[in-house]
Design a protein around this motif. Structure first.
Motif, PDB file in Angstrom:
ATOM      1  N   GLU A  52       0.826  -1.200   0.000  1.00 36.96           N
ATOM      2  CA  GLU A  52       0.000   0.000   0.000  1.00 36.96           C
ATOM      3  C   GLU A  52       0.856   1.245   0.000  1.00 36.96           C
ATOM      4  OE1 GLU A  52      -3.736  -0.486   2.434  1.00 36.96           O
ATOM      5  OE2 GLU A  52      -2.320  -1.803   3.395  1.00 36.96           O
ATOM      6  N   ALA A 265      -8.967  -7.919  -0.675  1.00 33.74           N
ATOM      7  CA  ALA A 265      -9.457  -6.562  -0.877  1.00 33.74           C
ATOM      8  C   ALA A 265      -9.986  -6.365  -2.288  1.00 33.74           C
ATOM      9  CB  ALA A 265      -8.351  -5.548  -0.589  1.00 33.74           C
ATOM     10  N   PRO A 267     -12.611  -7.690  -4.863  1.00 33.59           N
ATOM     11  CA  PRO A 267     -13.721  -8.606  -5.102  1.00 33.59           C
ATOM     12  C   PRO A 267     -13.562  -9.248  -6.477  1.00 33.59           C
ATOM     13  CG  PRO A 267     -14.518  -6.362  -4.681  1.00 33.59           C
ATOM     14  CD  PRO A 267     -13.040  -6.289  -4.773  1.00 33.59           C
ATOM     15  N   LEU A 279      -8.421  -5.599   5.406  1.00 32.93           N
ATOM     16  CA  LEU A 279      -7.684  -5.417   6.654  1.00 32.93           C
ATOM     17  C   LEU A 279      -8.489  -4.460   7.525  1.00 32.93           C
ATOM     18  CD1 LEU A 279      -4.884  -6.363   7.708  1.00 32.93           C
ATOM     19  CD2 LEU A 279      -4.034  -4.118   7.077  1.00 32.93           C
ATOM     20  N   GLU A 281      -9.566  -1.650  10.180  1.00 32.41           N
ATOM     21  CA  GLU A 281      -8.891  -0.431  10.633  1.00 32.41           C
ATOM     22  C   GLU A 281      -8.122  -0.747  11.904  1.00 32.41           C
ATOM     23  OE1 GLU A 281      -8.882   2.731   9.563  1.00 32.41           O
ATOM     24  OE2 GLU A 281     -10.296   2.582   7.896  1.00 32.41           O
TER      25      GLU A 281
ATOM     26  N   SER B 170      -6.695   8.008   9.548  1.00 37.46           N
ATOM     27  CA  SER B 170      -6.288   7.434   8.270  1.00 37.46           C
ATOM     28  C   SER B 170      -7.363   7.741   7.224  1.00 37.46           C
ATOM     29  CB  SER B 170      -6.119   5.924   8.411  1.00 37.46           C
ATOM     30  OG  SER B 170      -7.379   5.327   8.557  1.00 37.46           O
ATOM     31  N   GLY B 172      -9.227   5.767   5.489  1.00 32.02           N
ATOM     32  CA  GLY B 172     -10.435   4.984   5.694  1.00 32.02           C
ATOM     33  C   GLY B 172     -11.277   5.549   6.822  1.00 32.02           C
ATOM     34  N   GLN B 173     -10.602   5.964   7.896  1.00 30.85           N
ATOM     35  CA  GLN B 173     -11.338   6.537   9.033  1.00 30.85           C
ATOM     36  C   GLN B 173     -12.001   7.851   8.634  1.00 30.85           C
ATOM     37  OE1 GLN B 173      -7.998   6.563  11.682  1.00 30.85           O
ATOM     38  NE2 GLN B 173      -8.683   4.727  12.774  1.00 30.85           N
ATOM     39  N   ASP B 200      -6.540   3.349   0.818  1.00 27.93           N
ATOM     40  CA  ASP B 200      -5.620   2.226   0.693  1.00 27.93           C
ATOM     41  C   ASP B 200      -6.418   0.962   0.383  1.00 27.93           C
ATOM     42  OD1 ASP B 200      -3.101   3.171   0.914  1.00 27.93           O
ATOM     43  OD2 ASP B 200      -3.083   3.161   3.088  1.00 27.93           O
ATOM     44  N   VAL B 201      -5.837   0.117  -0.440  1.00 26.55           N
ATOM     45  CA  VAL B 201      -6.596  -1.034  -0.922  1.00 26.55           C
ATOM     46  C   VAL B 201      -7.132  -1.909   0.190  1.00 26.55           C
ATOM     47  CG1 VAL B 201      -5.775  -1.272  -3.262  1.00 26.55           C
ATOM     48  CG2 VAL B 201      -4.388  -2.150  -1.415  1.00 26.55           C
ATOM     49  N   SER B 202      -6.358  -2.083   1.263  1.00 28.85           N
ATOM     50  CA  SER B 202      -6.788  -3.046   2.273  1.00 28.85           C
ATOM     51  C   SER B 202      -7.971  -2.539   3.088  1.00 28.85           C
ATOM     52  CB  SER B 202      -5.625  -3.417   3.184  1.00 28.85           C
ATOM     53  OG  SER B 202      -5.191  -2.285   3.884  1.00 28.85           O
ATOM     54  N   VAL B 203      -8.260  -1.233   3.090  1.00 28.13           N
ATOM     55  CA  VAL B 203      -9.416  -0.760   3.872  1.00 28.13           C
ATOM     56  C   VAL B 203     -10.630  -0.455   2.988  1.00 28.13           C
ATOM     57  CG1 VAL B 203      -7.968   0.167   5.691  1.00 28.13           C
ATOM     58  CG2 VAL B 203      -8.706   1.672   3.874  1.00 28.13           C
ATOM     59  N   ARG B 204     -10.460  -0.588   1.656  1.00 22.42           N
ATOM     60  CA  ARG B 204     -11.585  -0.283   0.763  1.00 22.42           C
ATOM     61  C   ARG B 204     -12.789  -1.157   1.051  1.00 22.42           C
ATOM     62  NH1 ARG B 204      -8.712   0.529  -5.110  1.00 22.42           N
ATOM     63  NH2 ARG B 204      -7.439   2.281  -4.443  1.00 22.42           N
ATOM     64  N   ILE B 205     -12.516  -2.452   1.191  1.00 21.35           N
ATOM     65  CA  ILE B 205     -13.603  -3.393   1.405  1.00 21.35           C
ATOM     66  C   ILE B 205     -14.390  -3.022   2.660  1.00 21.35           C
ATOM     67  CG2 ILE B 205     -13.962  -5.750   2.224  1.00 21.35           C
ATOM     68  CD1 ILE B 205     -13.953  -5.687  -0.700  1.00 21.35           C
ATOM     69  N   ASN B 209     -18.306  -2.543   2.910  1.00 21.22           N
ATOM     70  CA  ASN B 209     -19.112  -3.336   3.842  1.00 21.22           C
ATOM     71  C   ASN B 209     -19.971  -2.431   4.717  1.00 21.22           C
ATOM     72  OD1 ASN B 209     -18.135  -5.753   2.891  1.00 21.22           O
ATOM     73  ND2 ASN B 209     -16.547  -5.935   4.455  1.00 21.22           N
ATOM     74  N   SER B 231     -16.047  -3.882  -7.673  1.00 22.76           N
ATOM     75  CA  SER B 231     -16.661  -3.382  -6.449  1.00 22.76           C
ATOM     76  C   SER B 231     -18.145  -3.104  -6.665  1.00 22.76           C
ATOM     77  CB  SER B 231     -15.934  -2.144  -5.931  1.00 22.76           C
ATOM     78  OG  SER B 231     -16.246  -1.021  -6.715  1.00 22.76           O
TER      79      SER B 231
END
Lengths: 320, 364
Positions: A52, A265, A267, A279, A281, B170, B172-173, B200-205, B209, B231
């Protein structure tokens, strides 16, 4: 480290990075952006570096090109290219090394073209400066180069704003391979482009790579794209490599929880709709240990043995 | 609901969709002060979002997705058409600018969570302000406090983050705060314009959700605008595909992406990187698809006695099972030339297929 022996095929490694450490040194505190990273790239191999933003992948690319500026400092390790020590090169050697041996396409490369010069003038400039060709010869080669990336040579007379984003990006890639470098560094080469154009550019890179036989260091955060293009790949987190193996192995069987989260991450475009977690938060991995071989050619940073590593259990239990 | 005063009895409206866009058009003037030229960004867009439904709008950059969002959010004045919320045309109701009542019905979440939160204020400020402006603070300070904490919990943040400044959070937050701010108003529709593309890619999902959870638990309808087909498939019940300012295909998301009927949709689907179908790129097929998108000469429904084709009218053909509400615009229909200012038109080359390249340029 044994990772350097897992290069693709039995070729000599073109690039060897060993225990590279880069620090950003501030007045009061300093940050380690790249922490004891080792990998090697073989001849004609495409090596992917995934992670990332902020994980240090671009810092690695810039260290290989010796482009780091203050406050970034290479604090340890070595980078050798074809047996030469890159970190010990003189300014004159560096000038030859860049572009002739290693070329780089930056993330927003299509915006790095000079807006007041035509595409042709900018390509000719490479040949006259770095290869010492005459202007006429350079112009002929510039035309050939554009044909190589399927742009009409008449476009030599165009200014960058007259080309679309995809064409500009192709022109920049053409310029990067102009002097037939043995290593091409691609730092997020398609991030700003639409998917259709992205796929065509990736196909173009593959084709050029097959034709010219250079090695590629491919940097992206898009795991799907990386698995499609790379032979081998490494996943970075917080300046450390957490997993490295053949790209297909990482895709089929990601072992580190962070790699699993990255894979989760994206789909899928086929199959049933299943809830993914990514991941959560706040989950962080710390003090990532050195890689160990989990399966033949598949190296993973061990998890759980070291108590300072945050328990990755919340990954599985994360609520939707 | 607070907007009950502004509209006829809510009880009589249960059948009406949450948001209905009818024939929306938007053109921007180009050229100098006295120029009469204009660029048509949107033309005749019809889109309906049912209550508690998530609809994705996909397309390439320049296809008009964001213009549509800005028109629906009343940040841009549409040139023609109607926008119905609860069956009331808001363009007629508030003629010059969006009213507060409209804002309490529809909220936006923007692409850039770094630009949408004022760095000088604490998180509490954004939420408290939303509550106060729309009269949702409750009677007492305790009630307001409770609302604030509930909002934070809803979007998956700790209540003590209310005291943080945006720079401490961050990406995402921050995007979760932006969603909480939209939720504070208790809207019935949320427009989300690329809400995850800068994360960031890891928090997109996680953010996707959260959006789904809000729909499931609070019945909020959403228009999710994205260029990421995967998505859209993951989040949305239905997906609409936009090309050159017009919708070309729409249907149940899984059905649409597994049986794309319009060549443009097929082009988009074929371009998504997917390691599970390695070696999928076929330059010849790509050239054919581009050709079909730019200058189609035949329609798959030509000759179907039930569905007549038309080159003049944008006829919608039904695809497959009617249950999927999957339709595609007749391929023969060619909108007027000015509409072709989109990403594909400016990319005349295709790798590996120079022959059809020349052909395409001749026909363009």
């Amino acid at each position: 480290m044994t990772i350097s022996q897992v290069s693709f095929g039995s070729h000599e490694p073109v690039l060897e990075v060993k225990d590279l450490t880069v620090k950003y040194i501030g007045d009061t505190r300093s940050t380690t952006a790249v922490d004891r990273v080792s990998f090697s790239i073989g001849t004609g191999e495409v090596f992917g570096l995934a992670g990332e933003s902020g994980c240090g992948k671009s810092t690695i690319a810039n260290s290989i090109m010796r482009l780091l500026k203050d406050p970034a400092k290479i604090a340890g390790g070595s980078v050798s290219f074809g047996g030469k020590d890159v970190l010990a090169m003189s300014p004159e050697e560096l000038r030859r090394f860049r572009w002739q041996d290693v070329a780089m396409v930056f993330q927003s490369a299509m915006n790095s073209l000079n807006p007041v010069l035509t595409i042709g003038e900018q390509i000719v400039d490479i040949f006259t400066t770095h290869a010492g060709y005459s202007r006429k010869e350079s112009l002929r080669r510039a035309g050939e180069l554009l044909e190589l990336v399927r742009i009409d040579p008449a476009r030599l007379k165009s200014y960058p704003h007259q080309l679309s984003g995809g064409m500009r990006q192709r022109a920049v890639i053409a310029m990067a391979v102009a002097l037939k470098p043995s290593l091409l560094i691609l730092d997020e080469p398609t991030t700003a482009l639409d998917v259709v154009v992205q796929q065509e550019i990736m196909a173009q890179i593959k084709e050029l790579q097959r034709e010219l036989g250079f090695s590629v260091l491919f940097i992206t955060h898009d795991m799907s794209l990386m698995v499609e293009l790379s032979h081998r790949m490494a996943v970075m987190y917080g300046g450390r490599i957490v997993e490295t193996a053949k790209a297909q192995d990482v895709y089929a069987n990601p072992r580190h929880p962070y790699t699993q989260a990255l894979m989760g991450a994206f789909p899928p475009l086929t199959g049933p709709r299943v809830p993914l977690t990514g991941l959560p938060e706040g989950v962080k991995f710390r003090n990532i240990p050195d890689l160990t071989e989990a399966a033949p050619g598949h190296y993973v940073a061990p998890i759980g043995a070291d108590p300072s590593v945050i328990d990755p259990a919340p990954l599985e239990g994360a609520a939707r | 609901m607070s907007h009950a005063l502004m509209t006829p009895q809510p009880g009589t409206l249960t059948g009406s969709p949450a948001l209905e866009i009818q024939g929306l058009g938007k053109s921007f003037p180009v050229g100098g002060l006295f120029s009469r030229e204009s660029v048509r960004a949107l033309h005749g867009v019809d889109l309906t979002i049912g209550r508690g439904e998530i609809v994705a709008l996909v397309g390439e950059s320049g296809s008009g997705k964001s213009t549509l969002a800005r028109c629906v959010a009343r940040l841009e004045k549409p040139s023609s058409g109607a926008i119905l919320i609860d069956g009331v045309d808001v363009l007629k109701r508030d003629r010059f600018q969006a009213s507060r009542a409209f804002r309490s019905q529809l909220q936006m979440v923007f692409q850039d969570p770094f630009g949408s939160l004022n760095p000088a204020h604490r998180i509490e400020h954004f939420l408290r302000r939303s509550l106060a402006i729309h009269g949702k603070s409750g009677g007492s300070e305790e009630e307001t406090r409770q609302r604030l904490e509930d909002l934070m919990t809803t979007v998956g943040l700790e209540a003590d983050m209310l005291n943080s400044y945006p720079h401490e959070l961050s990406g995402g937050q921050r995007q979760r705060v932006a969603i909480a701010r939209a939720l504070a108003v208790e809207p019935q529709v949320i427009l989300a314009d690329e809400p995850t593309s800068m994360l960031d890619v890891s928090v997109r999902i996680g953010v996707l959700n959260l959006m789904r959870k809000l729909r499931d638990e609070q019945g909020i309808s959403m228009l999710y605008i994205t260029h990421d087909l995967a998505s859209a498939r993951y989040l949305a019940d239905r997906t609409a595909v936009m090309f050159a300012g017009e919708l070309v295909e729409e249907g149940e998301s899984l059905d649409l992406l597994s049986n794309p009927a319009h060549p443009y949709t097929q082009l988009l689907v074929s371009a998504v990187p997917d390691p599970s179908r390695a070696g999928s790129y076929d330059p010849v097929r790509r050239a054919e698809l581009r050709q079909a998108v730019m200058a189609s000469t035949h329609c798959a429904f030509d000759g179907d006695p039930n569905q007549a084709c038309s080159a003049e009218e944008p006829v919608r053909h039904q695809v497959g099972d009617p249950e999927n509400r999957h339709w595609v615009r007749c391929h023969l229909y060619r909108p007027w030339a000015a509409a072709s200012g989109h990403a594909l038109a400016s990319e005349p080359t295709q790798p590996g297929h120079p022959a059809s390249n020349a052909q395409e340029e001749a026909s363009a």
